[in-house]
Design a protein around this motif. Structure first.
Motif, PDB file in Angstrom:
ATOM      1  N   LYS A  24       2.948  -1.548   3.421  1.00 58.32           N
ATOM      2  CA  LYS A  24       3.070  -0.564   4.497  1.00 58.32           C
ATOM      3  C   LYS A  24       1.798   0.285   4.566  1.00 58.32           C
ATOM      4  O   LYS A  24       1.549   1.122   3.706  1.00 58.32           O
ATOM      5  N   GLU A  25       1.004   0.054   5.592  1.00 54.17           N
ATOM      6  CA  GLU A  25      -0.305   0.695   5.711  1.00 54.17           C
ATOM      7  C   GLU A  25      -0.231   2.194   5.963  1.00 54.17           C
ATOM      8  O   GLU A  25      -1.217   2.897   5.762  1.00 54.17           O
ATOM      9  N   ASP A  26       0.923   2.707   6.389  1.00 54.63           N
ATOM     10  CA  ASP A  26       1.035   4.145   6.630  1.00 54.63           C
ATOM     11  C   ASP A  26       1.833   4.869   5.539  1.00 54.63           C
ATOM     12  O   ASP A  26       2.135   6.049   5.670  1.00 54.63           O
ATOM     13  N   ARG A  31      -0.359   2.600   0.951  1.00 53.36           N
ATOM     14  CA  ARG A  31      -1.395   2.158   1.899  1.00 53.36           C
ATOM     15  C   ARG A  31      -2.607   1.551   1.207  1.00 53.36           C
ATOM     16  O   ARG A  31      -3.239   0.639   1.735  1.00 53.36           O
ATOM     17  N   HIS A  32      -2.936   2.029   0.019  1.00 55.06           N
ATOM     18  CA  HIS A  32      -4.084   1.472  -0.708  1.00 55.06           C
ATOM     19  C   HIS A  32      -3.795   0.043  -1.157  1.00 55.06           C
ATOM     20  O   HIS A  32      -4.669  -0.817  -1.091  1.00 55.06           O
ATOM     21  N   ALA A  34      -1.677  -1.914   0.361  1.00 56.78           N
ATOM     22  CA  ALA A  34      -1.614  -2.692   1.599  1.00 56.78           C
ATOM     23  C   ALA A  34      -3.002  -3.154   2.019  1.00 56.78           C
ATOM     24  O   ALA A  34      -3.188  -4.315   2.409  1.00 56.78           O
ATOM     25  N   ARG A  35      -3.970  -2.263   1.935  1.00 57.57           N
ATOM     26  CA  ARG A  35      -5.348  -2.632   2.288  1.00 57.57           C
ATOM     27  C   ARG A  35      -5.893  -3.690   1.339  1.00 57.57           C
ATOM     28  O   ARG A  35      -6.603  -4.616   1.749  1.00 57.57           O
ATOM     29  N   LYS A  38      -4.291  -7.071   2.112  1.00 64.33           N
ATOM     30  CA  LYS A  38      -4.805  -7.591   3.376  1.00 64.33           C
ATOM     31  C   LYS A  38      -6.237  -8.099   3.228  1.00 64.33           C
ATOM     32  O   LYS A  38      -6.571  -9.182   3.710  1.00 64.33           O
ATOM     33  N   ASN A  44      -0.188  -9.297   5.119  1.00 61.74           N
ATOM     34  CA  ASN A  44       0.282  -8.022   5.638  1.00 61.74           C
ATOM     35  C   ASN A  44       1.778  -8.154   5.938  1.00 61.74           C
ATOM     36  O   ASN A  44       2.391  -9.157   5.575  1.00 61.74           O
TER      37      ASN A  44
END
Length: 66
Positions: A24-26, A31-32, A34-35, A38, A44
Protein backbone atom coordinates in the motif's frame (compact mmCIF):
# COMPACT_ATOMS: atom_id res chain seq x y z
CA UNK A 1 15.62 -24.32 8.92
CA UNK A 2 11.93 -25.16 8.72
CA UNK A 3 9.48 -22.27 8.84
CA UNK A 4 7.35 -22.83 11.96
CA UNK A 5 3.76 -23.69 11.04
CA UNK A 6 4.43 -22.87 7.40
CA UNK A 7 1.98 -25.55 6.35
CA UNK A 8 -0.78 -23.70 8.23
CA UNK A 9 -0.36 -20.38 6.41
CA UNK A 10 -3.55 -19.31 4.68
CA UNK A 11 -3.75 -17.31 1.48
CA UNK A 12 -6.09 -14.74 3.05
CA UNK A 13 -3.49 -13.97 5.74
CA UNK A 14 -0.88 -13.12 3.14
CA UNK A 15 -3.30 -11.15 0.97
CA UNK A 16 -4.48 -9.05 3.91
CA UNK A 17 -0.93 -8.18 4.97
CA UNK A 18 0.02 -7.26 1.41
CA UNK A 19 -3.08 -5.21 0.60
CA UNK A 20 -3.38 -3.34 3.89
CA UNK A 21 0.28 -2.70 4.60
CA UNK A 22 3.19 -4.00 2.55
CA UNK A 23 2.07 -3.04 -0.98
CA UNK A 24 0.00 0.00 0.00
CA UNK A 25 1.82 3.07 -1.31
CA UNK A 26 -0.15 5.48 0.89
CA UNK A 27 0.34 3.58 4.17
CA UNK A 28 2.40 5.55 6.70
CA UNK A 29 4.82 2.68 7.41
CA UNK A 30 4.21 0.36 4.47
CA UNK A 31 4.82 2.84 1.66
CA UNK A 32 8.59 2.31 1.81
CA UNK A 33 8.15 -1.42 1.42
CA UNK A 34 5.67 -0.84 -1.40
CA UNK A 35 8.22 1.24 -3.30
CA UNK A 36 10.87 -1.42 -2.75
CA UNK A 37 8.67 -4.27 -4.01
CA UNK A 38 7.65 -2.21 -7.02
CA UNK A 39 11.14 -1.07 -8.00
CA UNK A 40 12.97 -4.36 -7.44
CA UNK A 41 10.34 -7.01 -8.18
CA UNK A 42 7.82 -5.03 -10.22
CA UNK A 43 5.08 -6.11 -7.79
CA UNK A 44 2.30 -3.78 -6.72
CA UNK A 45 -1.32 -4.19 -5.59
CA UNK A 46 -2.41 -5.00 -9.16
CA UNK A 47 0.10 -7.85 -9.47
CA UNK A 48 0.05 -9.12 -5.88
CA UNK A 49 -1.17 -12.60 -6.89
CA UNK A 50 2.29 -13.46 -8.18
CA UNK A 51 3.80 -12.64 -4.80
CA UNK A 52 1.00 -14.39 -2.87
CA UNK A 53 1.55 -17.62 -4.80
CA UNK A 54 5.32 -17.48 -4.28
CA UNK A 55 5.00 -16.81 -0.53
CA UNK A 56 2.50 -19.66 -0.09
CA UNK A 57 4.81 -22.04 -1.91
CA UNK A 58 7.83 -20.97 0.14
CA UNK A 59 5.92 -21.24 3.43
CA UNK A 60 5.06 -24.88 2.73
CA UNK A 61 8.56 -26.00 1.74
CA UNK A 62 10.34 -28.07 4.39
CA UNK A 63 13.61 -26.17 4.26
CA UNK A 64 14.13 -22.43 4.45
CA UNK A 65 17.25 -21.25 2.65
CA UNK A 66 18.89 -18.25 4.26
Amino acid sequence: MKLPDGDKVKQIQIEEKLTTYILKEDHKDGRHKARLFKSILGVNLDSKNLLVEALLKIAKVDVTIL
